[in-house]
Design a protein around this motif. Structure first.
Motif, short mmCIF file in Angstrom:
data_model
loop_
_atom_site.label_atom_id
_atom_site.label_comp_id
_atom_site.label_asym_id
_atom_site.label_seq_id
_atom_site.Cartn_x
_atom_site.Cartn_y
_atom_site.Cartn_z
N PHE A 145 0.83 -1.19 0.00
CA PHE A 145 0.00 0.00 0.00
C PHE A 145 0.87 1.25 0.00
N SER A 146 0.44 2.26 -0.73
CA SER A 146 1.09 3.57 -0.75
C SER A 146 -0.01 4.61 -0.82
N PHE A 147 0.37 5.86 -0.60
CA PHE A 147 -0.57 6.98 -0.69
C PHE A 147 0.10 8.06 -1.53
N ALA A 148 -0.68 8.76 -2.34
CA ALA A 148 -0.17 9.88 -3.13
C ALA A 148 -1.33 10.80 -3.47
N ASP A 149 -1.00 11.97 -3.98
CA ASP A 149 -2.02 12.93 -4.37
C ASP A 149 -2.85 12.43 -5.56
N GLU A 150 -2.24 11.57 -6.38
CA GLU A 150 -2.93 10.97 -7.51
C GLU A 150 -2.31 9.59 -7.76
N VAL A 151 -3.03 8.71 -8.44
CA VAL A 151 -2.53 7.37 -8.74
C VAL A 151 -1.60 7.48 -9.95
N ALA A 168 5.65 10.02 -7.41
CA ALA A 168 4.33 10.67 -7.51
C ALA A 168 4.23 11.79 -6.48
N PRO A 169 3.57 12.90 -6.81
CA PRO A 169 3.41 14.00 -5.85
C PRO A 169 2.72 13.53 -4.57
N GLY A 170 3.29 13.84 -3.44
CA GLY A 170 2.70 13.49 -2.15
C GLY A 170 2.87 12.04 -1.75
N PHE A 171 3.82 11.31 -2.36
CA PHE A 171 4.01 9.88 -2.09
C PHE A 171 4.35 9.61 -0.62
N VAL A 172 3.66 8.63 -0.03
CA VAL A 172 3.95 8.15 1.32
C VAL A 172 3.89 6.62 1.27
N LYS A 173 4.97 5.98 1.70
CA LYS A 173 5.01 4.51 1.75
C LYS A 173 4.23 4.06 2.98
N CYS A 207 -20.87 3.45 7.66
CA CYS A 207 -20.57 4.63 6.83
C CYS A 207 -19.36 4.42 5.92
N LYS A 208 -18.86 3.16 5.87
CA LYS A 208 -17.78 2.78 4.95
C LYS A 208 -16.48 3.51 5.24
N THR A 209 -16.11 3.62 6.52
CA THR A 209 -14.87 4.27 6.94
C THR A 209 -13.89 3.23 7.45
N VAL A 210 -12.63 3.33 7.00
CA VAL A 210 -11.56 2.47 7.50
C VAL A 210 -10.46 3.38 8.04
N LEU A 211 -9.99 3.08 9.26
CA LEU A 211 -8.90 3.85 9.88
C LEU A 211 -7.73 2.91 10.16
N PHE A 212 -6.51 3.40 9.92
CA PHE A 212 -5.32 2.62 10.28
C PHE A 212 -4.15 3.57 10.50
N THR A 213 -3.17 3.07 11.24
CA THR A 213 -1.93 3.79 11.48
C THR A 213 -0.83 3.05 10.75
N TYR A 214 -0.02 3.75 10.00
CA TYR A 214 1.04 3.09 9.26
C TYR A 214 2.39 3.31 9.94
N GLY A 215 3.37 2.51 9.58
CA GLY A 215 4.69 2.59 10.19
C GLY A 215 4.86 1.51 11.23
#
Length: 75
Positions: free
Chosen positions: A23-29, A39-44, A64-72
């Motif tokens: 999984f990764s996070f970014a401003d866009e795929v 990618a702009p805003g990339f977070v591993k 309400c279809k919400t998922v929360l998690f802490t990474y690292g």
């Protein structure tokens, strides 16, 4: 833990991949031919774990279809 959206109780569990992906996070795929790390805003979020399902401890609210998690390192 209560959901921050609807305040109902969330269920504990794991968010995981269906294969050995990560999984990764970014401003866009990013496109499939681009290095996602650029990618702009990339977070591993997770590393690839060959031979194991990549997973993070998570909380889900199915109302309400919400998922929360802490990474690292926190789990």
């Amino acid at each position: 833990m209560n959901c921050p959206t609807c305040n109902k109780e969330m269920r504990d569990g794991y968010l995981f991949t269906s294969k050995d992906g990560a999984f990764s996070f970014a401003d866009e795929v990013p496109g499939v031919f681009h290095n996602a790390k650029h990618a702009p805003g990339f977070v591993k979020i997770t590393s690839i774990e060959s031979g194991h399902r990549v997973h993070v401890r998570a909380h889900i609210c199915e109302d309400c279809k919400t998922v929360l998690f802490t990474y690292g390192d926190k789990e």
